[in-house]
Design an enzyme around this catalytic site. Structure first.
Site, PDB file in Angstrom:
ATOM      1  N   GLY A 157      -8.605   8.317  -2.244  1.00 17.36           N
ATOM      2  CA  GLY A 157      -9.002   9.714  -2.336  1.00 17.36           C
ATOM      3  C   GLY A 157      -9.717  10.212  -1.096  1.00 17.36           C
ATOM      4  O   GLY A 157      -9.917   9.477  -0.129  1.00 17.36           O
ATOM      5  N   HIS A 183      -9.778   1.543  -0.033  1.00 17.94           N
ATOM      6  CA  HIS A 183      -9.582   2.273   1.223  1.00 17.94           C
ATOM      7  C   HIS A 183     -10.904   2.184   1.978  1.00 17.94           C
ATOM      8  O   HIS A 183     -11.946   2.548   1.437  1.00 17.94           O
ATOM      9  CB  HIS A 183      -9.229   3.731   0.947  1.00 17.94           C
ATOM     10  CG  HIS A 183      -7.795   3.930   0.554  1.00 17.94           C
ATOM     11  ND1 HIS A 183      -7.280   3.483  -0.625  1.00 17.94           N
ATOM     12  CD2 HIS A 183      -6.768   4.540   1.215  1.00 17.94           C
ATOM     13  CE1 HIS A 183      -5.996   3.796  -0.678  1.00 17.94           C
ATOM     14  NE2 HIS A 183      -5.653   4.424   0.419  1.00 17.94           N
ATOM     15  N   ASP A 213       2.028   6.531   2.516  1.00 14.68           N
ATOM     16  CA  ASP A 213       2.651   7.704   1.880  1.00 14.68           C
ATOM     17  C   ASP A 213       3.935   7.998   2.637  1.00 14.68           C
ATOM     18  O   ASP A 213       3.968   8.881   3.490  1.00 14.68           O
ATOM     19  CB  ASP A 213       1.686   8.892   1.967  1.00 14.68           C
ATOM     20  CG  ASP A 213       0.384   8.622   1.245  1.00 14.68           C
ATOM     21  OD1 ASP A 213       0.350   8.746   0.018  1.00 14.68           O
ATOM     22  OD2 ASP A 213      -0.603   8.262   1.918  1.00 14.68           O
ATOM     23  N   GLU A 269     -11.916   4.733   6.901  1.00 17.95           N
ATOM     24  CA  GLU A 269     -10.841   5.506   7.531  1.00 17.95           C
ATOM     25  C   GLU A 269     -11.416   6.458   8.583  1.00 17.95           C
ATOM     26  O   GLU A 269     -10.750   6.785   9.556  1.00 17.95           O
ATOM     27  CB  GLU A 269     -10.084   6.316   6.482  1.00 17.95           C
ATOM     28  CG  GLU A 269      -9.209   5.472   5.582  1.00 17.95           C
ATOM     29  CD  GLU A 269      -8.440   6.320   4.585  1.00 17.95           C
ATOM     30  OE1 GLU A 269      -7.485   6.997   4.988  1.00 17.95           O
ATOM     31  OE2 GLU A 269      -8.800   6.296   3.388  1.00 17.95           O
ATOM     32  N   HIS A 283       0.862  -1.188   0.000  1.00 15.90           N
ATOM     33  CA  HIS A 283       0.000   0.000   0.000  1.00 15.90           C
ATOM     34  C   HIS A 283       0.894   1.232   0.000  1.00 15.90           C
ATOM     35  O   HIS A 283       1.283   1.750   1.053  1.00 15.90           O
ATOM     36  CB  HIS A 283      -0.921  -0.015   1.234  1.00 15.90           C
ATOM     37  CG  HIS A 283      -1.951   1.077   1.239  1.00 15.90           C
ATOM     38  ND1 HIS A 283      -3.256   0.871   1.624  1.00 15.90           N
ATOM     39  CD2 HIS A 283      -1.884   2.391   0.904  1.00 15.90           C
ATOM     40  CE1 HIS A 283      -3.943   1.996   1.530  1.00 15.90           C
ATOM     41  NE2 HIS A 283      -3.114   2.949   1.101  1.00 15.90           N
ATOM     42  N   HIS A 332       1.239   4.831  -2.313  1.00 14.65           N
ATOM     43  CA  HIS A 332       0.820   5.738  -3.401  1.00 14.65           C
ATOM     44  C   HIS A 332       2.068   6.450  -3.921  1.00 14.65           C
ATOM     45  O   HIS A 332       2.801   7.064  -3.138  1.00 14.65           O
ATOM     46  CB  HIS A 332      -0.144   6.791  -2.875  1.00 14.65           C
ATOM     47  CG  HIS A 332      -1.382   6.237  -2.229  1.00 14.65           C
ATOM     48  ND1 HIS A 332      -2.565   6.090  -2.892  1.00 14.65           N
ATOM     49  CD2 HIS A 332      -1.601   5.789  -0.963  1.00 14.65           C
ATOM     50  CE1 HIS A 332      -3.480   5.586  -2.070  1.00 14.65           C
ATOM     51  NE2 HIS A 332      -2.921   5.393  -0.890  1.00 14.65           N
TER      52      HIS A 332
HETATM   53  P1  IMP Z   1      -1.088   9.129  -6.532  1.00 13.89           P
HETATM   54  O1  IMP Z   1      -2.299   8.257  -6.706  1.00 13.89           O
HETATM   55  O2  IMP Z   1       0.198   8.490  -6.950  1.00 13.89           O
HETATM   56  O3  IMP Z   1      -1.294  10.459  -7.175  1.00 13.89           O
HETATM   57  O4  IMP Z   1      -0.921   9.339  -4.959  1.00 13.89           O
HETATM   58  C1  IMP Z   1      -1.582  10.354  -4.224  1.00 13.89           C
HETATM   59  C2  IMP Z   1      -3.063  10.098  -4.062  1.00 13.89           C
HETATM   60  O5  IMP Z   1      -3.267   8.956  -3.245  1.00 13.89           O
HETATM   61  C3  IMP Z   1      -3.789  11.227  -3.312  1.00 13.89           C
HETATM   62  O6  IMP Z   1      -4.305  12.182  -4.177  1.00 13.89           O
HETATM   63  C4  IMP Z   1      -4.922  10.509  -2.595  1.00 13.89           C
HETATM   64  O7  IMP Z   1      -6.034  10.504  -3.435  1.00 13.89           O
HETATM   65  C5  IMP Z   1      -4.452   9.100  -2.484  1.00 13.89           C
HETATM   66  N1  IMP Z   1      -4.161   8.738  -1.097  1.00 13.89           N
HETATM   67  C6  IMP Z   1      -2.976   8.689  -0.485  1.00 13.89           C
HETATM   68  N2  IMP Z   1      -3.111   8.264   0.790  1.00 13.89           N
HETATM   69  C7  IMP Z   1      -4.420   8.050   0.988  1.00 13.89           C
HETATM   70  C8  IMP Z   1      -5.194   7.626   2.111  1.00 13.89           C
HETATM   71  O8  IMP Z   1      -4.702   7.318   3.206  1.00 13.89           O
HETATM   72  N3  IMP Z   1      -6.539   7.584   1.923  1.00 13.89           N
HETATM   73  C9  IMP Z   1      -7.133   7.857   0.737  1.00 13.89           C
HETATM   74  N4  IMP Z   1      -6.431   8.243  -0.333  1.00 13.89           N
HETATM   75  C10 IMP Z   1      -5.096   8.354  -0.206  1.00 13.89           C
HETATM   76 ZN    ZN Z   2      -3.683   4.945   1.040  1.00  9.07          ZN
END
Ligand code: IMP
Ligand code: ZN
Length: 345
Positions: free
Chosen positions: A174, A201, A281, A204, A21, A23
């Site tokens: 998101g 997700h 993250d 949360e 997990h 991103h």
């Molecule tokens: P990307 O998908 O590579 O652009 O990574 C960033 C995106 O991941 C953010 O815009 C969020 O939408 C999503 N994201 C990151 N961490 C979380 C989380 O803990 N909950 C929900 N969405 C997350």
């Molecule tokens: Zn996440």
């Protein structure tokens, strides 16, 4: 007497690990962010002033951070640089199997389409994945997406899974306070018809609880966070043995869990329920995967044997076939055999 001078931190770095997990845009380290700023600061001097905060008052503030980060990865070459660095950093931290996830994003002003975004990520993985690690890709559908946008992401998953064997799943992510899963459900069902694994997700924040039955109705293969469980969700997750992606620092940093001691991974461990320690993250939350293992150890008194067991069992929950899982398990067991001295505490 045999003594072991290897610190817990060093042990957790060396331990072979699965990251399931992560991103991409949330995983950019301060160093990578600086490199990306340097590429763009001449055109946009304001970028130099940005810093990641030490903590967040609310999870909502977290989503606002991406308005900045996305300015740094707004063209194909920056996306490639970010993806390469993220893989290198996970590999350096002892990750042997990585499932990266990302939300396809377009910036037509710089010639980037959602398709070229995914193509860039896929070809960077093919070209630059460190030899000690396998990397796969999960495409994320943002809760704010329209159904049409979500279907476009599924189209991309289908296209790139055909062209490469890299795309293994589809995710729902998101802003937890926005959007509705039901509106996007047909896209996830179509992804399942095409044999993609699904991770969502899940719960949360308390506002997510009412839609939990809808999310569970599609029989997801894994859940992210699953922080707040009402009885129905808890029973379903246990009955179906749905693995949970656990991101301790992320939850405490964004205040969806009050303290490490009260983290719900304790309940999963007590119930012997499958979970995978993950970072979510690692850039925003300043925590490498090895640190998540250190935290789990310090918070819940897990010895090195238990940490190995957690990392080893995580292999069962990855989005891969049995042959790949068996290959990884063999790597883990060989590592353990060769590093017995690290287990002396
Ligand atoms: P990307 O998908 O590579 O652009 O990574 C960033 C995106 O991941 C953010 O815009 C969020 O939408 C999503 N994201 C990151 N961490 C979380 C989380 O803990 N909950 C929900 N969405 C997350
Ligand atoms: Zn996440």
């Amino acid at each position: 007497m045999l003594t072991n001078m290897t610190s817990l931190t060093e042990f957790c770095i060396q331990l072979p690990k699965v990251e399931a997990h992560a991103h991409i845009n949330g995983s950019l380290s301060p160093q990578t962010l600086r490199e990306l700023v340097a590429r763009k600061v001449d055109m946009n001097p304001e970028l130099a002033a940005f810093t990641i905060p030490d903590s967040l008052d609310r999870i909502d503030d977290f989503f606002a951070l991406f308005k900045f980060i996305y300015q740094l990865t707004d063209d194909e070459s920056s996306v490639a640089h970010a993806t390469k660095r993220v893989m290198e950093e996970f590999a350096a931290d002892g990750v042997r199997y990585l499932e990266l996830r990302t939300t396809p994003r377009a910036n037509l002003a710089k010639g980037m389409t959602k398709q070229s975004y995914v193509k860039t990520v896929v070809s960077t993985i093919q070209r630059d994945c460190p030899g000690t690690m396998v990397t796969k890709l999960i495409l994320s559908i943002d809760r704010r997406n329209t159904l049409e946008e979500a279907q476009e992401t599924v189209d991309l998953a289908i296209q790139f899974a055909k062209e490469t064997n890299m795309v293994v799943g589809v995710d729902l992510c998101g802003d937890v306070m926005k959007g509705s899963f039901l509106a996007l459900k047909p896209a996830f069902e179509r992804a399942q018809q095409h044999h993609f694994n699904i991770t969502l997700h899940f719960n949360e924040v308390k506002e997510n609880i009412p839609e939990a039955p809808d999310l569970l109705s599609i029989h997801p293969d894994r859940l992210g966070h699953a922080t707040l469980l009402d009885d129905l969700s808890r029973n379903t997750i246990y009955q179906r043995n749905i693995p949970v992606e656990i991101c301790m620092t992320s939850n405490v940093f964004s205040k969806t869990v009050a303290t490490y001691e009260r983290h719900h991974v304790k309940e999963l461990m007590d119930e012997k329920h499958p979970f995978i320690l993950c970072t979510d993250d690692k850039g925003v939350f300043a925590s490498e995967l090895s640190n998540e293992y250190v935290l789990a150890s310090k918070t819940f008194g897990l010895n090195r044997e238990r940490l190995f067991e957690a990392s080893f069992k995580a292999i069962d929950s990855i989005f891969a076939d049995q042959e790949t899982k068996d290959e990884l398990k063999a790597i883990w067991l060989t590592w353990k055999k060769d590093h017995q001295y690290l287990f002396v505490e």
